[in-house]
Motif scaffolding. Structure first.
Motif, mmCIF file in Angstrom:
data_model
loop_
_atom_site.group_PDB
_atom_site.id
_atom_site.type_symbol
_atom_site.label_atom_id
_atom_site.label_comp_id
_atom_site.label_asym_id
_atom_site.label_seq_id
_atom_site.Cartn_x
_atom_site.Cartn_y
_atom_site.Cartn_z
ATOM 1 N N ALA A 11 -64.796 41.936 2.777
ATOM 2 C CA ALA A 11 -65.421 43.253 2.950
ATOM 3 C C ALA A 11 -66.840 43.263 2.394
ATOM 4 O O ALA A 11 -67.753 43.839 2.990
ATOM 5 C CB ALA A 11 -64.574 44.323 2.274
ATOM 6 N N ASN A 241 -63.927 39.029 11.172
ATOM 7 C CA ASN A 241 -64.914 39.985 10.664
ATOM 8 C C ASN A 241 -65.967 39.289 9.810
ATOM 9 O O ASN A 241 -67.173 39.520 9.957
ATOM 10 C CB ASN A 241 -64.227 41.067 9.821
ATOM 11 N N GLN A 284 -63.417 46.961 13.212
ATOM 12 C CA GLN A 284 -63.965 46.332 12.007
ATOM 13 C C GLN A 284 -64.998 45.264 12.359
ATOM 14 O O GLN A 284 -66.072 45.193 11.757
ATOM 15 C CB GLN A 284 -62.836 45.715 11.184
ATOM 16 N N ARG A 287 -68.780 46.192 13.177
ATOM 17 C CA ARG A 287 -69.639 46.885 12.211
ATOM 18 C C ARG A 287 -70.999 46.228 11.997
ATOM 19 O O ARG A 287 -72.001 46.926 11.856
ATOM 20 C CB ARG A 287 -68.894 47.048 10.877
ATOM 21 N N ASP A 465 -58.797 52.204 12.010
ATOM 22 C CA ASP A 465 -59.846 51.395 11.393
ATOM 23 C C ASP A 465 -61.242 51.841 11.808
ATOM 24 O O ASP A 465 -62.235 51.266 11.386
ATOM 25 C CB ASP A 465 -59.643 49.925 11.749
#
Length: 692
Positions: A11, A241, A284, A287, A465
């Protein structure tokens, strides 16, 4: 090169991608194709660019699959094809999107570092196919960084280059190496703290799967525990991601300001683009991007319905909160069974625009003469000569040259949302063997979506999400929410309580976010809001709805799954007939706060699904055109504030369309259309009506 292992670190890596202020996104609809100078039988970029210009092609995508030509040996670069293409395109006024060439590795990389070949549950991949690498491998990352930096530094200042595509249809490719599994274990340790907490959350006591110390953590590729297996699937999606965020940061550091970043996401593949992608969480993964891209392929000829075009477009538009998107790849001809009938190429193009696409690009300009995709035809065949498909494409190019600035950035204000979830997908599909793999998550998603599409009820596709505000919708349809947290269910309940309308299908609320079945009465946290419970379910045999309440005739059938609903506070809308549980509730509706919740306990036939969703949308106050497939109407707002309607005839016969609109003009033909005046469309025809 450090491998990011923990969920928190993944993240953080995504959040660390440098922001780009106001990238220069298209101010007109782009029309293009993938182009590979490297594949042509002899250098002909100037000739091809001239043909493209004549056809109205305004953009090409290059480089994403030609690493071995670009870097024939480690650190030795040959930009001949890149430069020849950029020069030819720029001379002809054609813009270029450059792809990072990292999804198909060169032979020397696999030879020097065999560890870059991905290790899946069935062992290491072999060299040959594309997408056979471990996207987390340090040696792969080092080589990928070298080629990306060299390429971006070489092309960044060329005036033709407007943006970059990161990798290509990226996934984790089933990576399950010991190193990745160790990182996954570390992420679970970070999340749960103790093995006792992990065992309880995942139910690992079953069949002696309990883990009593972190040192005894097993190889997960053979697990029979859906909770553990699905947690690993979620972790693998997280690797995608992180990888795309890594590439985004790298490209941004070397690109020219204002050049945009995109990625060509693909959908679950069932011989064509079908449903929600199991291996990527699009909400996700998108992004770090400036604009989402999508690849959409679909049956054509007599099997052309437009449903796949609409589904893929609605998903791509929704993953970045309603932002317009790029169709990076779609078919010009494709497989022999997809060679379009005359008129279908135009119909398909405007169908993409009707969902909000700002670019339509074909894979590819010209068919290859060698390799696996020899029979996947482009705009041109292997002879590189003009043909009927190019001629039809030229009419699209001419239209967009004239209308592109007006049609770009179409905005939607849909009042229906289809709520989808990667966690629900992997959770439900873990137990698809129960019905002999005949019923999977995307089957339910597409049954609901197609029922909306065929009766011209437009929908956004939202996810837990994403950042969608449910309050903007009058109706939220939730197919098979098999795995969901209490917080997620509470959010949906709150939406209904505040006045929203929700329709859940069977297999919703069954298990928590860890794919552990709730010990409470089913459907778990939905039971109060839905006003119904159940404890029995079966695969129906000869089951219909008593009295045919929706007047579906032969389509009045339940298939694949039925739950025997027991209403508490809900009203019964339909009951089962036939089978072993006649008279049992099949479909219910419950007043909940200021809103309503419907629960559909079975898989309806396509025709029955339409009737059920039509009634639900009418009760929610959703307006819809009085048209039905094969006549499709999709609408939005142009940048000049005028409302526009794409009217599409998905039939091999002409149609008089009884369209009820204010006075308008057909932007394609220039003809005026009076208020509530029918319009005539040819077979596979299209009109774009802008209200006066």
């Amino acid at each position: 090169m450090k491998f990011v292992c923990s969920v928190a670190a993944i993240a953080a890596s995504i959040a660390a991608v440098p922001a780009q202020a106001a990238p220069s996104l298209p101010d007109t609809v782009l029309f293009g194709a993938a182009y590979y100078d490297e594949y042509t039988p002899s250098p002909r970029a100037e000739q091809d660019a001239a043909m493209m210009k004549a056809a109205g092609i305004s953009v090409v995508r290059i480089a994403e699959s030609t690493w071995s030509t670009l870097e024939p040996q480690p650190g030795q670069f040959d930009f001949t094809s890149i430069d020849r293409t950029l020069l030819a395109m720029h001379r002809n006024g054609i813009k270029v999107i450059v792809g990072t060439p990292t999804y198909a590795i060169p032979t020397w990389l696999a030879k020097a570092h065999p560890n870059v070949l991905v290790v899946r549950k069935d062992g290491p991949a072999r060299y040959g196919p594309r997408q056979n690498m471990d996207i987390t491998d340090p040696d792969f990352r080092a080589a990928a960084e070298r080629v990306i930096v060299a390429l971006i530094d070489h092309v960044r200042d060329h005036p033709a280059v407007i943006g970059y595509q990161l990798d290509n249809e990226t996934k984790a490719y089933g990576v399950a190496s010991a190193r990745v599994q160790a990182a996954f274990q570390a992420s679970l340790r970070e999340r749960f703290g103790s093995t006792n907490a992990l065992n309880k959350a995942f139910g690992l006591d079953y069949w002696s799967n309990r883990i009593n110390s972190w040192e005894d953590f097993p190889d997960v590729t053979g697990t029979i525990n859906a909770s553990l297996g699905n947690a690993f699937a979620e972790y693998q999606r997280g690797l995608v991601n992180e990888y795309l965020a890594w590439q985004a940061g790298l490209v941004r550091a070397h690109a020219r300001p204002k050049q945009f970043l995109t990625q060509n996401f693909d959908l679950e593949w069932r011989g064509y683009s079908y449903g929600v992608q199991p291996e990527v969480n699009h909400w996700q993964a998108a992004r770090p991007l400036d604009v989402a891209g999508v690849d959409i392929y679909h049956p054509s000829q007599g099997a052309l319905t437009g449903a796949e075009i609409a589904f893929g477009g609605d998903l791509a538009r929704s993953i970045k909160g309603g932002q317009n998107y790029l169709v990076v790849e779609t078919q010009a001809q494709g497989f022999p069974q997809w060679t379009p009938y005359p008129g279908q190429l135009r119909l398909q193009a405007y169908s993409h625009l009707a969902s909000g696409a700002n670019m339509i690009a074909y894979w590819h300009w010209a068919s290859t003469g060698a390799g696996l995709e020899t029979y996947w035809k482009g705009l041109l065949s292997q002879d590189y000569a003009p043909n009927p498909v190019l001629a039809e494409a030229s009419t699209i190019g001419a239209d967009l040259k004239r209308l592109g600035k007006r049609l770009v950035n179409l905005k939607k204000d849909n009042k229906v949302a289809l709520y989808v979830s990667n966690a629900a997908l992997t959770g439900m599909d873990s137990f698809a063997f129960v019905t002999g793999d005949k019923l999977k998550y995307n089957d339910v998603v597409r049954r609901m979506y197609d029922a909306l599409y065929r009766q011209n009820i437009e929908a956004d596709i939202v996810s837990p999400d994403g950042a969608a505000d449910l309050s903007r919708y009058k109706l939220v349809i939730v197919p098979a929410l098999y795995a969901a947290s209490d917080a997620e269910i509470s959010k949906l309940n709150a939406y209904a309580k505040a006045g929203g309308h929700v329709l859940y299908t069977f297999k919703s609320g069954f298990s928590d976010e860890n794919t552990r079945v709730r010990a409470s009465v089913q459907p778990g946290g939905l039971a109060e809001a839905a006003g119904v419970t159940f404890s029995q379910f079966a695969v129906p045999q000869g089951v219909t709805l008593a009295g045919d309440p929706y007047k579906a005739g032969p389509a009045n059938t339940a298939s694949d799954w039925q739950e025997m609903l027991q209403p508490t506070t809900a009203s019964v809308l339909a009951r089962y007939d036939g089978g072993g549980w006649p008279g049992t509730a099949a479909l219910t509706r419950n007043a909940y706060g200021k809103g309503e919740v419907e629960y559909l306990g079975f898989m309806p036939s396509p025709e029955l699904a339409e009737k059920i969703l039509a009634e639900a949308s009418d009760r929610a106050g959703v307006q819809r055109p009085a048209l039905h497939w094969p006549l499709i109407q999709r609408s939005g707002i142009l940048t000049d504030g005028k409302r526009v309607h794409y009217v599409l005839n998905y039939a091999a016969t002409p149609a008089s369309v009884p369209i009820a609109l204010p006075a308008a003009h057909d932007l394609l033909s220039g003809k005026a259309v009076g208020a509530r005046q029918p319009i005539d469309l040819p077979a596979w025809g299209v009109a774009v009506l802008a209200e006066d």
